[in-house]
Design an enzyme around this catalytic site. Structure first.
Site, mmCIF file in Angstrom:
data_model
loop_
_atom_site.group_PDB
_atom_site.id
_atom_site.type_symbol
_atom_site.label_atom_id
_atom_site.label_comp_id
_atom_site.label_asym_id
_atom_site.label_seq_id
_atom_site.Cartn_x
_atom_site.Cartn_y
_atom_site.Cartn_z
ATOM 1 N N MET A 184 5.619 7.256 6.073
ATOM 2 C CA MET A 184 6.537 7.477 7.212
ATOM 3 C C MET A 184 5.738 7.763 8.475
ATOM 4 S SD MET A 184 9.700 7.366 7.968
ATOM 5 C CE MET A 184 11.188 7.996 7.195
ATOM 6 N N ARG A 228 4.238 5.612 12.183
ATOM 7 C CA ARG A 228 4.912 4.947 13.315
ATOM 8 C C ARG A 228 5.800 3.797 12.850
ATOM 9 N NH1 ARG A 228 -0.410 5.881 15.852
ATOM 10 N NH2 ARG A 228 -1.097 4.216 14.493
ATOM 11 N N THR A 246 4.937 -5.051 4.201
ATOM 12 C CA THR A 246 4.336 -5.620 5.422
ATOM 13 C C THR A 246 3.027 -4.892 5.736
ATOM 14 O OG1 THR A 246 5.672 -4.096 6.749
ATOM 15 C CG2 THR A 246 6.518 -6.335 6.518
ATOM 16 N N ARG A 302 -0.276 -3.928 3.277
ATOM 17 C CA ARG A 302 -1.426 -4.637 2.722
ATOM 18 C C ARG A 302 -1.070 -5.100 1.301
ATOM 19 N NH1 ARG A 302 -2.791 -5.122 7.151
ATOM 20 N NH2 ARG A 302 -4.741 -4.547 8.182
ATOM 21 N N GLU A 347 -4.965 -13.360 0.096
ATOM 22 C CA GLU A 347 -4.453 -14.074 1.262
ATOM 23 C C GLU A 347 -5.499 -15.099 1.666
ATOM 24 O OE1 GLU A 347 -3.275 -11.535 4.508
ATOM 25 O OE2 GLU A 347 -1.910 -10.383 3.240
ATOM 26 N N HIS A 396 1.461 -13.246 6.792
ATOM 27 C CA HIS A 396 0.896 -12.072 7.485
ATOM 28 C C HIS A 396 1.100 -12.213 9.003
ATOM 29 C CE1 HIS A 396 -2.259 -8.669 6.867
ATOM 30 N NE2 HIS A 396 -1.451 -8.386 7.881
HETATM 31 C C1 GLV Z 1 -2.151 -6.335 10.634
HETATM 32 O O1 GLV Z 1 -1.962 -6.367 9.449
HETATM 33 C C2 GLV Z 1 -2.758 -5.222 11.295
HETATM 34 O O2 GLV Z 1 -3.278 -4.339 10.609
HETATM 35 O O3 GLV Z 1 -2.744 -5.203 12.528
#
Ligand code: GLV
Length: 330
Positions: free
Chosen positions: A155, A157, A237, A239, A268, A287
């Site tokens: 939790m 930003r 979203t 890693r 990836e 990504h």
């Molecule tokens: C993207 O995954 C970042 O860390 O900016």
């Protein structure tokens, strides 16, 4: 006075690159794919600054090959590609690009959440493939959002920004699992800090926003997916290594969970023949969470500002190791 020599490992937005080119003797890797390791090591030998991407390992062997390196400026908020303690030991300042991609990333997490929950990609493919014959009372049934429970892992930003969207727009109940408490999220969003098992068993949607480290590596494994609701939707979203790829494929295939929306995977890129890509209930994006015009330009500007500050021995705008100050290479 000669301009400092820097290596930029990919073309980044001109909002940042133009400033770097103006102030430095900059080599920019021109290919769309990362520089091979041998190239990186070769350029490191001369470089006083490097602008790296999350695909470039900034590890001990690289730093050992870089006797003049004073700053590593990562064009990303995540920095698991950089051995920050090793940089600090060698007097190298390290920067990243936080905050400017918070909204874009939270938007992408929400986009995956509602798309996976409503089986949007599967439904769109059904149309494209010519299967759409009539309106189907029992077809393509997806998940409701209103009043459901969202579990956030991490939790900070971005996690808070997703929670805000889901609380404000969809009246969702917010649970979170984190080592740190977030009193603001508790007060303003009614978020409840819970243990991992409670998050798994009570959430209708789970979204990952934590850093990748020893504790979070493989956190979502077969045992975790087994504890989730069969109607649950899993979103990552952050890693790819935070979930165990094969275990996620198995959980989606067996119906242990309902769907997944991923902006990150391990590896990836995912090879096109990967079994995950054959599953109707998985959406995989390449990504792209920070890929909005405003975010990427702002990331470029911060990456440039961090690089130039590092070269001039000044404080970095977004500085991951300010404790290096007293032993910084000048
Ligand atoms: C993207 O995954 C970042 O860390 O900016």
């Amino acid at each position: 006075m000669p301009k400092p020599k820097v290596f930029v490992t990919r073309r980044i937005p001109s909002a940042g690159l133009d400033k770097i080119r103006a102030a430095c003797d900059a080599e920019v890797w021109p290919e769309p794919t990362p520089p091979p390791r041998a190239v990186l090591l070769d350029r490191a030998a001369e470089a006083e600054g490097i602008v790296s991407l999350l695909t470039d390992a900034m590890d001990v062997p690289l730093m050992e090959a870089a006797p003049h390196l004073r700053v590593i400026s990562n064009f990303a908020v995540g920095f698991d590609n950089i051995d920050v303690p090793a940089a600090t030991e060698r007097g190298i300042a390290v920067g990243n690009t936080p905050e400017v991609l918070t909204d874009a990333t939270a938007d992408m997490a929400f986009c995956l959440l509602i798309s996976a929950g409503r089986r949007l990609v599967e439904a769109a493919e059904y149309v494209k493939e010519g299967h759409w014959e009539t309106w189907e009372p029992l077809g393509h049934i997806g998940a409701d959002l209103m009043g459901k429970t969202l579990g956030i892992v991490g939790m900070g930003r971005i996690g808070s920004a997703l929670a805000q969207r889901c609380r404000g727009g969809w009246g969702m109940n917010i649970l979170y699992y984190d080592v740190a408490s977030n009193p603001d999220a508790e007060t303003s969003l009614g978020a409840r800090k819970v243990d991992f098992d409670t998050l798994l068993t009570e959430s209708d949607f789970i979204s990952v926003h934590t850093v990748l480290n020893k504790e979070t590596h493989g956190l979502f494994n077969a045992a975790a997916f087994r504890r989730m609701k069969p109607t649950a939707v899993f979103i990552n979203t952050a890693r790819g290594r935070i979930h165990v790829h094969g275990d996620l494929v198995a959980a989606l295939r067996s119906g242990e969970i309902f769907a997944a929306g991923l902006d990150v995977t391990h590896p990836e890129p995912l090879p096109p023949e990967d079994p995950l890509l054959k599953l109707p209930n998985a959406i995989v994006a390449p990504h792209i969470a920070s890929a909005t015009r405003q975010s990427r330009d702002a990331m470029g500007e911060i990456a440039a500002a961090n690089l130039l500050a590092g070269l001039q021995g000044e404080p970095l705008q977004a500085w991951l190791n300010p404790e290096v100050e007293s032993t910084r290479r000048r």
